[in-house]
Design a protein around this motif. Structure first.
Motif, mmCIF file in Angstrom:
data_model
loop_
_atom_site.group_PDB
_atom_site.id
_atom_site.type_symbol
_atom_site.label_atom_id
_atom_site.label_comp_id
_atom_site.label_asym_id
_atom_site.label_seq_id
_atom_site.Cartn_x
_atom_site.Cartn_y
_atom_site.Cartn_z
ATOM 1 N N ASN A 146 43.344 40.409 37.846
ATOM 2 C CA ASN A 146 42.525 40.166 36.645
ATOM 3 C C ASN A 146 41.350 39.247 36.964
ATOM 4 O O ASN A 146 41.512 38.221 37.627
ATOM 5 C CB ASN A 146 43.362 39.493 35.559
ATOM 6 N N LEU A 147 40.188 39.612 36.424
ATOM 7 C CA LEU A 147 38.985 38.786 36.594
ATOM 8 C C LEU A 147 38.637 38.141 35.261
ATOM 9 O O LEU A 147 38.202 38.838 34.337
ATOM 10 C CB LEU A 147 37.809 39.649 37.047
ATOM 11 N N SER A 192 31.801 37.788 35.656
ATOM 12 C CA SER A 192 32.146 39.037 34.980
ATOM 13 C C SER A 192 33.572 38.923 34.470
ATOM 14 O O SER A 192 34.259 37.929 34.742
ATOM 15 C CB SER A 192 32.009 40.246 35.921
ATOM 16 N N HIS A 193 33.998 39.926 33.714
ATOM 17 C CA HIS A 193 35.317 39.902 33.073
ATOM 18 C C HIS A 193 35.891 41.294 33.139
ATOM 19 O O HIS A 193 35.253 42.242 32.669
ATOM 20 C CB HIS A 193 35.189 39.452 31.619
ATOM 21 N N ASN A 194 37.069 41.436 33.725
ATOM 22 C CA ASN A 194 37.619 42.780 33.848
ATOM 23 C C ASN A 194 39.124 42.719 34.020
ATOM 24 O O ASN A 194 39.649 41.788 34.620
ATOM 25 C CB ASN A 194 36.981 43.505 35.048
ATOM 26 N N LYS A 195 39.812 43.739 33.493
ATOM 27 C CA LYS A 195 41.264 43.819 33.661
ATOM 28 C C LYS A 195 41.622 44.211 35.083
ATOM 29 O O LYS A 195 42.775 44.053 35.493
ATOM 30 C CB LYS A 195 41.851 44.851 32.687
ATOM 31 N N SER A 196 40.680 44.764 35.829
ATOM 32 C CA SER A 196 40.968 45.131 37.218
ATOM 33 C C SER A 196 39.800 44.817 38.140
ATOM 34 O O SER A 196 38.666 45.254 37.897
ATOM 35 C CB SER A 196 41.294 46.622 37.349
ATOM 36 N N ARG A 197 40.088 44.116 39.212
ATOM 37 C CA ARG A 197 39.090 43.777 40.220
ATOM 38 C C ARG A 197 38.532 45.014 40.904
ATOM 39 O O ARG A 197 37.517 44.940 41.602
ATOM 40 C CB ARG A 197 39.702 42.840 41.262
#
Ligand SMILES: [Zn+2]
Length: 493
Positions: A146-147, A192-197
């Motif tokens: 997670n990011l 940045s923001h993300n559920k997957s790198r």
């Protein structure tokens, strides 16, 4: 006079760096410039190995002279659940479920003893770079991969990062630098923001068109051989920058055949300063989109690390280019700069490459120290916090023989291990490796300047009877150093 005071500070820092005095503890109070330098996948054994190669002594690297030195637990929610039977409650954390000093040691080996059974314990389950960077960038623990996103991947789970908060609250200019793709986990978790790198294209688009940091320099170039590979940046984003679609806002510089990347990135930084623009530097392209790693030579008594190509900037050159642009902002700056190939070398158990990447980090830290030491500008140790850290350990490496300066172990698979192939091996046993993966061993943190003394107040908090810090404590140190202390979203049981 300002210049005189500046000069005094510069000589004070020179003194601090030579005799390791605790001068930094009396400096502060507010850090207008926060510089976080990361050796991805680095632990103390790698630091010692590189120091012995370069200097013949154990702790001679640039960051070993910073006055604050600590040990940090790096566990994430995935590690915690592994030991807790699947339960993670941020309001009732038991730190010893993430890292147990009675099993792994209160200090990393060889600073402390290797406890019986510790190797299996430390190799069992470790964080990745995404959750580790999220911890210090947001103060939250999260899942592997997670990011800047809450654990469990809830919708709307994006977390504001230290970079975004300092930009919003204080007007800081923000930047990320990496020797691996700029969309990779460590830089990405700050901007940045993300559920997957692994969503590289979406991450890149968010960084370049939504967050729009003042500086982005990293790997991920699609290549110059006519058949581009858009692994780490989308074709649309790359084409737009190349065609000048963002030219009003960004100076764009990229790797080019026969062009010195250190010169070109610093020239682009100079242009960005002159034109009042941001800077995007896109380099790399070795197997994984990263900068080609520096290579140490096996030359006993004459250590020499060569650059594989001059088409990429060194870590120091990329970091200086970032500081040149960011330091124009009178409100302050936040920079995260990562030597990311230390981790890649360690995954391959590639000792030679590891030493080359560690030298690259060592030079970058020294370049930052020299930059802050320069008299006559607004960046000095009274208003600057430098932190050198690692996101997690890797490879369970042990130095078995004391190698003199310039000497490298007998290594099978130089330059050919990794990238999915077999790991390197060491038939003469000068070094051993325990895994090609990350480990839960404690990592080191080093700090100097305004707010560096804040680390002391977190020692003994989560791990009574030890000096162990948690990686989320870095977030709180940085925010408080900047004059914006934040309450922790995590509560101990
Ligand atoms: Zn890794």
């Amino acid at each position: 006079m300002f210049v005189t005071r500046k000069t005094l500070l510069a000589s004070a820092i020179a003194a601090a760096l030579t005799v390791a005095s605790p001068l930094a503890q009396s400096w502060g109070p507010e850090a207008k410039h926060i510089i976080l330098l990361i050796g991805d996948g680095m632990n103390i054994e790698h630091e010692i190995a590189a120091s012995r190669y370069l200097y013949g002594s154990d702790l001679g690297l640039s960051f070993h002279r910073l006055p604050y030195k600590g040990n940090v637990a790096t566990w994430d929610v995935s590690t915690y659940k592994y030991w807790s039977g699947g339960v993670y409650d941020p309001n009732a954390i038991v730190p010893s479920l993430g890292y147990d000093p009675d099993k792994g040691g209160a200090r990393p080996y060889p600073l402390g003893p290797e406890l019986p059974g510790s190797e299996a314990y430390l190799k069992a389950k470790a964080t990745d770079s995404a959750s580790a960077a999220t911890a210090w960038a947001t103060g939250y623990k999260t899942d592997d991969g997670n990011l800047a996103w809450l654990p469990g991947d809830p919708e709307g789970g994006a977390l504001k990062t230290v970079a975004e908060q300092l930009r919003e609250m204080k007007g800081y200019a923000i930047g990320v630098v990496s020797t691996v793709p700029f969309t990779h986990a460590t830089p990405a978790a700050h901007v940045s923001h993300n559920k997957s790198r692994n969503n590289y294209h979406a991450i890149g688009t968010e960084i370049l068109t939504v967050t729009k940091p003042e500086v982005v320099i990293g790997g991920g170039h699609p290549g110059n051989d006519g058949t581009p590979t858009f692994n780490y940046i989308s074709g649309t984003d790359y084409d737009n920058f190349k065609a000048g679609a963002h030219a009003a806002e960004y100076v764009f510089v990229e790797r080019a055949p026969g062009v010195d990347g250190g010169v070109s990135v610093l020239a682009a930084a100079q242009q960005a300063v002159m034109e009042g623009k941001k800077l995007f530097g896109l380099f790399g392209m070795e197997g994984g989109g990263n900068f080609d790693s520096p290579e140490p030579n096996d030359l006993p008594a004459t250590p020499l690390v060569s650059q594989a190509t001059r088409e990429n900037p060194s870590f120091a050159e990329a970091t200086l280019a970032a500081l040149k642009v960011l330091s124009q902002d009178p409100d302050g700056l936040f920079l995260m700069a990562e030597q990311g190939d230390v981790d890649w070398a360690n995954h391959a158990n590639d000792f030679q490459r590891m030493v080359g990447t560690m030298k690259d980090l060592h030079d970058g830290v020294q370049a930052v120290i020299d930059f802050v030491n320069q008299p006559g500008d607004a960046v000095h140790w009274g208003n600057t916090l430098l932190i050198v850290h690692s996101d997690h350990s890797n490879s369970y490496m042990r130095n078995k023989a004391r190698m003199p300066a310039g000497d490298l172990p007998t290594q099978v698979g130089v330059g050919s291990c990794g990238y999915g192939g077999p790991a390197c091996t060491y038939p003469d046993g000068e070094v051993t490796y325990g895994t090609t993966g990350h480990t839960n061993e404690l990592v080191r943190v080093y700090a100097l300047g305004a707010g560096a003394n804040l680390f002391h107040k977190y020692e003994n908090k989560w791990y009574p009877g030890t000096r162990i810090l948690d990686n989320t404590h870095l977030y709180h140190v940085m925010m408080e150093a900047a004059g914006e202390p934040q309450a922790s979203p995590l509560k101990l049981k």
